[in-house]
Enzyme design. Structure first.
Site, PDB file in Angstrom:
ATOM      1  N   ARG A   1       0.818  -1.211   0.000  1.00 35.05           N
ATOM      2  CA  ARG A   1       0.000   0.000   0.000  1.00 35.05           C
ATOM      3  C   ARG A   1       0.854   1.264   0.000  1.00 35.05           C
ATOM      4  O   ARG A   1       0.449   2.295  -0.513  1.00 35.05           O
ATOM      5  CB  ARG A   1      -0.922  -0.015   1.230  1.00 35.05           C
ATOM      6  CG  ARG A   1      -2.074   0.964   1.191  1.00 35.05           C
ATOM      7  CD  ARG A   1      -2.804   1.040   2.533  1.00 35.05           C
ATOM      8  NE  ARG A   1      -2.935  -0.236   3.203  1.00 35.05           N
ATOM      9  CZ  ARG A   1      -3.949  -1.078   3.029  1.00 35.05           C
ATOM     10  NH1 ARG A   1      -4.916  -0.781   2.172  1.00 35.05           N
ATOM     11  NH2 ARG A   1      -3.997  -2.216   3.687  1.00 35.05           N
ATOM     12  N   TYR A   2       2.026   1.206   0.638  1.00 37.27           N
ATOM     13  CA  TYR A   2       2.909   2.358   0.764  1.00 37.27           C
ATOM     14  C   TYR A   2       4.206   2.080   0.016  1.00 37.27           C
ATOM     15  O   TYR A   2       4.636   0.923  -0.075  1.00 37.27           O
ATOM     16  CB  TYR A   2       3.205   2.641   2.240  1.00 37.27           C
ATOM     17  CG  TYR A   2       1.986   2.852   3.095  1.00 37.27           C
ATOM     18  CD1 TYR A   2       1.281   4.050   3.058  1.00 37.27           C
ATOM     19  CD2 TYR A   2       1.518   1.837   3.931  1.00 37.27           C
ATOM     20  CE1 TYR A   2       0.156   4.244   3.840  1.00 37.27           C
ATOM     21  CE2 TYR A   2       0.387   2.019   4.720  1.00 37.27           C
ATOM     22  CZ  TYR A   2      -0.291   3.224   4.668  1.00 37.27           C
ATOM     23  OH  TYR A   2      -1.404   3.413   5.433  1.00 37.27           O
TER      24      TYR A   2
ATOM     25  N   ASP B   1      -7.628   3.777   9.513  1.00 35.27           N
ATOM     26  CA  ASP B   1      -7.375   3.234   8.176  1.00 35.27           C
ATOM     27  C   ASP B   1      -8.591   3.553   7.319  1.00 35.27           C
ATOM     28  O   ASP B   1      -9.691   3.044   7.572  1.00 35.27           O
ATOM     29  CB  ASP B   1      -7.147   1.727   8.234  1.00 35.27           C
ATOM     30  CG  ASP B   1      -5.709   1.379   8.573  1.00 35.27           C
ATOM     31  OD1 ASP B   1      -4.848   1.622   7.716  1.00 35.27           O
ATOM     32  OD2 ASP B   1      -5.466   0.873   9.682  1.00 35.27           O
TER      33      ASP B   1
ATOM     34  N   CYS C   1     -12.090  -7.756  15.234  1.00 32.99           N
ATOM     35  CA  CYS C   1     -11.008  -7.900  14.255  1.00 32.99           C
ATOM     36  C   CYS C   1     -11.421  -7.411  12.873  1.00 32.99           C
ATOM     37  O   CYS C   1     -12.490  -7.765  12.368  1.00 32.99           O
ATOM     38  CB  CYS C   1     -10.589  -9.367  14.170  1.00 32.99           C
ATOM     39  SG  CYS C   1      -9.300  -9.683  12.946  1.00 32.99           S
TER      40      CYS C   1
ATOM     41  N   CYS D   1      -4.809 -17.555  14.763  1.00 28.30           N
ATOM     42  CA  CYS D   1      -4.581 -16.665  15.908  1.00 28.30           C
ATOM     43  C   CYS D   1      -4.756 -17.467  17.196  1.00 28.30           C
ATOM     44  O   CYS D   1      -5.537 -18.429  17.235  1.00 28.30           O
ATOM     45  CB  CYS D   1      -5.589 -15.516  15.916  1.00 28.30           C
ATOM     46  SG  CYS D   1      -5.474 -14.366  14.538  1.00 28.30           S
TER      47      CYS D   1
ATOM     48  N   LYS E   1      -3.533   4.819   6.080  1.00 30.23           N
ATOM     49  CA  LYS E   1      -3.662   5.235   7.481  1.00 30.23           C
ATOM     50  C   LYS E   1      -3.473   6.742   7.589  1.00 30.23           C
ATOM     51  O   LYS E   1      -2.566   7.299   6.969  1.00 30.23           O
ATOM     52  CB  LYS E   1      -2.613   4.485   8.297  1.00 30.23           C
ATOM     53  CG  LYS E   1      -2.741   4.607   9.791  1.00 30.23           C
ATOM     54  CD  LYS E   1      -1.639   3.814  10.483  1.00 30.23           C
ATOM     55  CE  LYS E   1      -1.995   2.345  10.685  1.00 30.23           C
ATOM     56  NZ  LYS E   1      -1.781   1.485   9.525  1.00 30.23           N
TER      57      LYS E   1
ATOM     58  N   ARG F   1      -9.956  -8.248  10.133  1.00 31.19           N
ATOM     59  CA  ARG F   1      -9.788  -9.346   9.165  1.00 31.19           C
ATOM     60  C   ARG F   1     -10.612 -10.564   9.584  1.00 31.19           C
ATOM     61  O   ARG F   1     -10.286 -11.697   9.225  1.00 31.19           O
ATOM     62  CB  ARG F   1      -8.305  -9.723   9.033  1.00 31.19           C
ATOM     63  CG  ARG F   1      -7.453  -8.640   8.380  1.00 31.19           C
ATOM     64  CD  ARG F   1      -6.097  -9.165   7.919  1.00 31.19           C
ATOM     65  NE  ARG F   1      -5.349  -8.102   7.248  1.00 31.19           N
ATOM     66  CZ  ARG F   1      -4.244  -7.543   7.735  1.00 31.19           C
ATOM     67  NH1 ARG F   1      -3.758  -7.947   8.887  1.00 31.19           N
ATOM     68  NH2 ARG F   1      -3.628  -6.592   7.062  1.00 31.19           N
TER      69      ARG F   1
ATOM     70  N   CYS G   1     -10.291 -11.925  18.260  1.00 36.53           N
ATOM     71  CA  CYS G   1     -10.862 -10.703  18.823  1.00 36.53           C
ATOM     72  C   CYS G   1     -12.202 -10.420  18.136  1.00 36.53           C
ATOM     73  O   CYS G   1     -12.318 -10.525  16.920  1.00 36.53           O
ATOM     74  CB  CYS G   1      -9.900  -9.534  18.627  1.00 36.53           C
ATOM     75  SG  CYS G   1      -8.278  -9.800  19.359  1.00 36.53           S
TER      76      CYS G   1
ATOM     77  N   ASP H   1     -12.032  -0.307  12.843  1.00 38.38           N
ATOM     78  CA  ASP H   1     -12.367  -0.353  11.424  1.00 38.38           C
ATOM     79  C   ASP H   1     -13.817  -0.777  11.227  1.00 38.38           C
ATOM     80  O   ASP H   1     -14.457  -1.324  12.130  1.00 38.38           O
ATOM     81  CB  ASP H   1     -11.425  -1.323  10.701  1.00 38.38           C
ATOM     82  CG  ASP H   1      -9.981  -0.849  10.755  1.00 38.38           C
ATOM     83  OD1 ASP H   1      -9.740   0.306  10.376  1.00 38.38           O
ATOM     84  OD2 ASP H   1      -9.111  -1.627  11.197  1.00 38.38           O
TER      85      ASP H   1
ATOM     86  N   ARG I   1       7.115   0.115   2.306  1.00 36.66           N
ATOM     87  CA  ARG I   1       6.878  -1.032   3.182  1.00 36.66           C
ATOM     88  C   ARG I   1       5.750  -1.915   2.638  1.00 36.66           C
ATOM     89  O   ARG I   1       4.881  -1.446   1.896  1.00 36.66           O
ATOM     90  CB  ARG I   1       6.551  -0.582   4.604  1.00 36.66           C
ATOM     91  CG  ARG I   1       5.376   0.367   4.743  1.00 36.66           C
ATOM     92  CD  ARG I   1       5.500   1.120   6.067  1.00 36.66           C
ATOM     93  NE  ARG I   1       4.385   2.012   6.335  1.00 36.66           N
ATOM     94  CZ  ARG I   1       4.321   3.257   5.876  1.00 36.66           C
ATOM     95  NH1 ARG I   1       5.289   3.752   5.108  1.00 36.66           N
ATOM     96  NH2 ARG I   1       3.288   4.026   6.191  1.00 36.66           N
TER      97      ARG I   1
END
Length: 346
Positions: free
Chosen positions: A88-89, A308, A108, A101, A315, A110, A105, A271, A92
């Site tokens: 995206r950037y 985001d 989450c 996981c 972000k 995702r 959570c 999000d 990075r």
């Protein structure tokens, strides 16, 4: 309390974490979104309504999807040139190396991709394709390893990733995003901590924690093992109603991080993931709360408050001065390229 992770509603009820009578109503939620609570976190749950319980125990509200919510709320897919990698950037990339996981959570972003029915782990051929892509991207300086939770991998698999990245001299930093040091601290063995320190690269672990109570003595020992291996520790948290959405809770969280040699990096606005509306404050409420933290904790203890943007626009910091206006129930936010985006506040 069970010595294994609790992954079924019946397990949670047997452990006294949810009422047995609630199981039928929660079945649709558990069928759509993975459930797992580690023994370390189960021991901390006082009730489904306490700050630990609200993070990990499924709730009927998760079945409610709002119009503004999305299965890919931050727009990973449009920026994925090869499977498992997000670029995206310019400087990075993210590698989503696993979709397992230790805990799932309930907020989450995702949540549609992780768990036993999720996208799985990257295989050797897929990692080779990522390596080939990175070899042709000399502007990439940092690799962020995420998932899922990448510290669910064995030390052997972590070292294997280091061997793939070692020839890429332009990659100077490797950052791991993980819940493991607090929710499953026993996984952070000296061998695993040592494996994270890639030769010739600066190694960071961004520890995700949302409440000071997550920092148990076992977590403190795991963090000390990472520090002893030369890993720089960063912190990231999500601003969550019912968990940490108060001045005192956030100050306690960030102060506890500093005490464990963790520098808080990000406080994320939640999000627009499906079924998570009950966790979200409005941007205006979040900005007002964040503004009240200034002056009450030292500079290294105050993370950036970030959002985001949906659609893959990246972000942005959303401190008290970041929103340039509001229109028809939406906040107007300028991104790093000067473009203005509408963000639905609900």
């Amino acid at each position: 309390m069970s010595a294994r992770s609790l992954t079924r509603l019946e397990d949670l009820a047997a452990a006294g974490l949810i009422p047995a009578a609630a199981v039928p109503a929660l079945e649709p939620v558990a069928q759509r979104y993975a459930v797992a609570v580690t023994p370390d976190m189960a021991r901390l749950v006082g009730s489904p309504e306490d700050p630990i319980g609200r993070q990990f125990l499924p709730r009927p509200e998760e079945a409610v999807m709002l119009p503004e919510e999305s299965a890919d709320p931050i727009g990973d897919h449009p920026h994925s040139p090869v499977k498992g990698l997000v670029h995206r950037y310019p400087d990075r990339v993210l590698i989503k190396i696993t979709h397992s996981c230790p805990v799932y959570c309930r907020f989450c972003f995702r949540r549609e991709m992780v768990g036993p029915e999720g996208d799985g782990n990257l295989n050797a051929a897929e990692l080779d394709a990522i390596g080939a892509y990175l070899a042709g991207q000399p502007g990439v300086r940092e690799v962020i390893v995420t998932g899922g939770d990448p510290l669910m991998l064995s030390a052997r698999r972590i070292r294997a990733l280091g061997e793939r990245l070692a020839p890429l001299a332009h990659i100077r930093l490797v950052r791991w995003h993980s819940r493991v040091p607090v929710v499953a601290p026993g996984r952070i063995t000296p061998e695993l901590a040592s494996a994270l320190a890639f030769s010739g690269k600066a190694s960071y672990v961004a520890v995700h924690a949302n409440h000071a109570r997550e920092f148990t003595p076992e977590a403190a020992a795991a963090l000390a093992r990472l520090h002893a291996a030369g890993i720089v520790l960063l912190g990231q948290s999500v601003l969550l109603k019912g968990v940490n959405a108060s001045e005192e809770a956030l100050l306690d969280l960030f102060g506890t991080m500093l005490g464990h040699r963790i520098v808080p990096l990000y406080l994320h606005h939640p999000d627009l993931a499906p079924g998570t509306g009950h966790f979200r404050m409005s941007l205006a409420e979040g900005q007002a709360l964040y503004g009240r933290l200034r002056g009450r904790i030292s500079g290294p203890g105050l993370p950036a408050y970030v959002l985001d943007l949906p659609g893959g626009h990246g972000k942005v910091e959303i401190g008290p001065d970041a929103v340039i206006g509001r229109e028809d129930g939406a906040a107007l936010i300028r991104d790093s390229r000067g473009q203005v985006h509408r963000y639905p506040e609900g």
